[in-house]
Scaffold this motif. Sequence first.
Motif, PDB file in Angstrom:
ATOM      1  N   GLY A   1      33.673  65.206  39.469  1.00 15.57           N
ATOM      2  CA  GLY A   1      34.719  66.180  40.141  1.00 15.57           C
ATOM      3  C   GLY A   1      35.725  65.593  40.641  1.00 15.57           C
ATOM      4  O   GLY A   1      36.361  64.534  40.157  1.00 15.57           O
ATOM      5  N   ALA A   2      36.240  65.988  41.838  1.00 17.92           N
ATOM      6  CA  ALA A   2      37.333  65.561  42.257  1.00 17.92           C
ATOM      7  C   ALA A   2      37.322  63.752  42.620  1.00 17.92           C
ATOM      8  O   ALA A   2      38.314  63.438  42.675  1.00 17.92           O
ATOM      9  CB  ALA A   2      37.570  66.248  43.674  1.00 17.92           C
ATOM     10  N   ARG A   3      36.144  63.600  43.412  1.00 20.61           N
ATOM     11  CA  ARG A   3      36.273  62.195  43.467  1.00 20.61           C
ATOM     12  C   ARG A   3      36.205  61.321  42.222  1.00 20.61           C
ATOM     13  O   ARG A   3      37.178  60.112  42.306  1.00 20.61           O
ATOM     14  CB  ARG A   3      34.616  61.688  44.094  1.00 20.61           C
ATOM     15  N   TRP A   4      35.813  61.640  41.024  1.00 26.39           N
ATOM     16  CA  TRP A   4      35.922  60.730  39.997  1.00 26.39           C
ATOM     17  C   TRP A   4      37.368  60.831  39.616  1.00 26.39           C
ATOM     18  O   TRP A   4      37.998  59.853  39.272  1.00 26.39           O
ATOM     19  CB  TRP A   4      35.230  61.361  38.811  1.00 26.39           C
ATOM     20  N   ARG A   5      37.952  62.256  39.695  1.00 20.17           N
ATOM     21  CA  ARG A   5      39.504  62.319  39.126  1.00 20.17           C
ATOM     22  C   ARG A   5      40.634  61.503  39.882  1.00 20.17           C
ATOM     23  O   ARG A   5      41.394  60.640  39.525  1.00 20.17           O
ATOM     24  CB  ARG A   5      39.832  63.814  39.339  1.00 20.17           C
ATOM     25  N   TRP A   6      40.335  61.411  41.527  1.00 15.89           N
ATOM     26  CA  TRP A   6      41.466  60.446  41.976  1.00 15.89           C
ATOM     27  C   TRP A   6      41.213  59.214  41.888  1.00 15.89           C
ATOM     28  O   TRP A   6      42.226  58.342  41.731  1.00 15.89           O
ATOM     29  CB  TRP A   6      41.436  60.837  43.583  1.00 15.89           C
ATOM     30  N   GLN A   7      39.953  58.526  41.762  1.00  7.49           N
ATOM     31  CA  GLN A   7      39.564  57.340  41.395  1.00  7.49           C
ATOM     32  C   GLN A   7      40.097  56.956  39.863  1.00  7.49           C
ATOM     33  O   GLN A   7      40.769  55.737  39.701  1.00  7.49           O
ATOM     34  CB  GLN A   7      38.040  57.049  41.520  1.00  7.49           C
ATOM     35  N   ARG A   8      40.005  57.659  38.882  1.00  6.43           N
ATOM     36  CA  ARG A   8      40.561  57.542  37.713  1.00  6.43           C
ATOM     37  C   ARG A   8      42.242  57.480  37.621  1.00  6.43           C
ATOM     38  O   ARG A   8      42.833  56.292  37.240  1.00  6.43           O
ATOM     39  CB  ARG A   8      40.113  58.532  36.621  1.00  6.43           C
ATOM     40  N   ARG A   9      42.618  58.391  38.371  1.00  8.45           N
ATOM     41  CA  ARG A   9      44.194  58.165  38.469  1.00  8.45           C
ATOM     42  C   ARG A   9      44.684  56.937  39.001  1.00  8.45           C
ATOM     43  O   ARG A   9      45.681  56.505  38.788  1.00  8.45           O
ATOM     44  CB  ARG A   9      44.688  59.667  39.446  1.00  8.45           C
ATOM     45  N   ALA A  10      43.941  56.553  40.328  1.00  8.65           N
ATOM     46  CA  ALA A  10      44.464  55.345  41.162  1.00  8.65           C
ATOM     47  C   ALA A  10      44.283  54.105  40.028  1.00  8.65           C
ATOM     48  O   ALA A  10      44.820  53.139  40.207  1.00  8.65           O
ATOM     49  CB  ALA A  10      43.653  55.241  42.218  1.00  8.65           C
ATOM     50  N   ALA A  11      43.190  54.136  39.314  1.00 10.79           N
ATOM     51  CA  ALA A  11      42.798  52.883  38.581  1.00 10.79           C
ATOM     52  C   ALA A  11      43.524  52.898  37.078  1.00 10.79           C
ATOM     53  O   ALA A  11      43.848  51.803  36.553  1.00 10.79           O
ATOM     54  CB  ALA A  11      41.415  52.727  38.329  1.00 10.79           C
ATOM     55  N   ALA A  12      44.133  53.970  36.675  1.00  7.09           N
ATOM     56  CA  ALA A  12      44.583  54.081  35.210  1.00  7.09           C
ATOM     57  C   ALA A  12      45.758  53.251  35.072  1.00  7.09           C
ATOM     58  O   ALA A  12      45.803  52.454  34.001  1.00  7.09           O
ATOM     59  CB  ALA A  12      44.970  55.546  34.764  1.00  7.09           C
ATOM     60  N   PRO A  13      46.918  52.918  35.973  1.00  5.80           N
ATOM     61  CA  PRO A  13      47.783  51.804  35.843  1.00  5.80           C
ATOM     62  C   PRO A  13      47.355  50.545  35.473  1.00  5.80           C
ATOM     63  O   PRO A  13      47.897  49.828  34.699  1.00  5.80           O
ATOM     64  CB  PRO A  13      48.836  51.971  36.982  1.00  5.80           C
TER      65      PRO A  13
ATOM     66  N   SER B   1      42.739  42.413  43.408  1.00  7.66           N
ATOM     67  CA  SER B   1      44.064  42.672  44.050  1.00  7.66           C
ATOM     68  C   SER B   1      44.508  44.036  43.698  1.00  7.66           C
ATOM     69  O   SER B   1      45.258  44.895  44.464  1.00  7.66           O
ATOM     70  CB  SER B   1      45.170  41.467  43.916  1.00  7.66           C
ATOM     71  N   LEU B   2      44.399  44.226  42.438  1.00  7.70           N
ATOM     72  CA  LEU B   2      45.025  45.572  41.956  1.00  7.70           C
ATOM     73  C   LEU B   2      44.377  46.711  42.318  1.00  7.70           C
ATOM     74  O   LEU B   2      45.050  48.083  42.786  1.00  7.70           O
ATOM     75  CB  LEU B   2      45.343  45.782  40.180  1.00  7.70           C
ATOM     76  N   LEU B   3      43.124  46.679  42.344  1.00  7.79           N
ATOM     77  CA  LEU B   3      42.303  47.756  43.144  1.00  7.79           C
ATOM     78  C   LEU B   3      42.736  47.902  44.648  1.00  7.79           C
ATOM     79  O   LEU B   3      42.641  49.160  45.017  1.00  7.79           O
ATOM     80  CB  LEU B   3      40.909  47.533  43.045  1.00  7.79           C
ATOM     81  N   LEU B   4      42.713  47.042  45.087  1.00  6.45           N
ATOM     82  CA  LEU B   4      43.190  46.861  46.635  1.00  6.45           C
ATOM     83  C   LEU B   4      44.334  47.610  46.860  1.00  6.45           C
ATOM     84  O   LEU B   4      44.713  48.262  47.892  1.00  6.45           O
ATOM     85  CB  LEU B   4      43.192  45.505  47.135  1.00  6.45           C
ATOM     86  N   ALA B   5      45.380  47.420  45.866  1.00  8.06           N
ATOM     87  CA  ALA B   5      46.675  48.027  46.185  1.00  8.06           C
ATOM     88  C   ALA B   5      46.908  49.344  45.329  1.00  8.06           C
ATOM     89  O   ALA B   5      47.949  49.998  45.598  1.00  8.06           O
ATOM     90  CB  ALA B   5      47.812  46.933  45.492  1.00  8.06           C
ATOM     91  N   ALA B   6      45.821  49.857  44.572  1.00  7.33           N
ATOM     92  CA  ALA B   6      45.730  51.207  43.812  1.00  7.33           C
ATOM     93  C   ALA B   6      46.185  52.396  44.651  1.00  7.33           C
ATOM     94  O   ALA B   6      45.623  52.436  45.597  1.00  7.33           O
ATOM     95  CB  ALA B   6      44.555  51.296  42.940  1.00  7.33           C
ATOM     96  N   ARG B   7      46.895  53.046  44.342  1.00 10.32           N
ATOM     97  CA  ARG B   7      47.017  54.478  45.049  1.00 10.32           C
ATOM     98  C   ARG B   7      47.136  55.545  43.893  1.00 10.32           C
ATOM     99  O   ARG B   7      47.324  55.409  42.994  1.00 10.32           O
ATOM    100  CB  ARG B   7      48.499  54.649  45.781  1.00 10.32           C
ATOM    101  N   ASP B   8      46.310  56.783  44.357  1.00 11.14           N
ATOM    102  CA  ASP B   8      46.331  58.121  43.638  1.00 11.14           C
ATOM    103  C   ASP B   8      47.939  58.344  43.606  1.00 11.14           C
ATOM    104  O   ASP B   8      48.563  58.802  44.455  1.00 11.14           O
ATOM    105  CB  ASP B   8      45.401  59.089  44.373  1.00 11.14           C
TER     106      ASP B   8
END
Length: 460
Positions: free
Chosen positions: A103-115, A243-250
């Motif tokens: 659901g929503a929790r998966w979607r925002w994490q996916r958007r944040a990590a995609a780049p 570092s990229l995960l720490l800096a990731a943003r939705d």
Amino acid sequence: MNAHPTHLRPAPPEARIVPPARPLGPVRLIRTVVRNPIEAWPEAIYREPLYRSKFLGRSSLFVMAPPLIRKVLMDEADSFEKSEVLRRSLSPALGDAILTADGARWRWQRRAAAPIFRAERIRSFVPAMIGAAERARDRLAAEAGPEIDVAHAMMRATFDVIVETMLSGHGRIDAAQVEQGITDYLEATSWIFALSLVGAPAWTPYPGRARAERARGYIREELDRLVAEGRRAGTEGRNDLLSLLLAARDPETGQAMDDRDVADNLLTFVAAGHETTALALTWTLYLLSLHPETEAAVLAEIEAATGGQAVTPDHVEALPYTRQVIQEAMRLYPPAPVVVRAALQDLDIDGWRIRAGTPITIPIYAVHRHTAIWEDPDRFDPRRFDPEAVKARDRYAYLPFSAGPRICIGMGFALTEAVAILAVLIRSLRFRLRPGHVPTLKQRITLRPAEGMPMRVEPR
């Protein structure tokens, strides 16, 4: 250059599952699931579009036809969630990360990590992949002669890639202990499958549970420590995954991951990333040892691309046939051999009425060897992945990284890594399977060779 073999001679006997002709009775089914769940799939799953299974009054549905797989994974993806057995197997270790969340929790994490996994970012990781492959080559060359377990050697090589690309270099984590911890944890998952099948509660004791929980505790502590260290060190100018995960943003909400989110996702990429790529390489080397004409074609392509020089990132992108060989190995031996969902609501699949809560299994190993989908499905033939053959085939017939919105976020990373490592290793070393050895396929979330992969490694 036309280095591709124009025909393939009949392959020697190769490792495969021999399915039972009829569904197993209750006692035998439980025993088989505990030993090796993939051996419980009946023969009909390899030839029918759908298959309904019943056990102790509980119904489940196997889906094999590509258009129906598309319906589950793509067209009506929001009507399904991760299954109970997957949650019970992986959530205790991976938390609520991209692989296990819904659901929503998966979607925002996916958007944040995609780049992090865009093509240009993956290209920046290729030098580290090549460096890890060169160190693996040198280790194997030093051990040339005696028989070694190539499956373990590939695990070490891909973990080296993880350390370099995700954790900013060596010395910060005990790779051997983490690898053993992952193995100890996964070894217990067949009991979780069996207990879920009979409806036992999650707290039910089972053999190996204490060892699995110790392994999980150790790995979680290590990742939590790394995340805390990474947070203190800051992310400015750093290109590793931590570092990229720490800096990731939705990008839609600006939401960042807290330390728990980062640790959950980092562990997901560490565990799933190195294990699946190592297995893809292990099975590829196994198949090449049985098919010298294909091995010769791969070598010819690598030598033509490199001109006899050391492999560079540009060369990795110029090896289409080598990539096809890996793709065909992942068809025959998909590292992730099954996807399981659960219906969130009553729905219809091709005239079959499915009640809410019903488990839906997509048996990827069986789909990849399905007699109605593939011609001579057990035969090794990299030409199946020629561009024109791929265009002519249903997209949902080949699922080593799943499909739909939840397709593996690390797919591009994994394929690039596998090509880079194979290109470096195979031009310098010859891998030969122990004479007469036929590996036993064992499902422990991933599809492993049960006894490892005993091979002799010799310099070319």
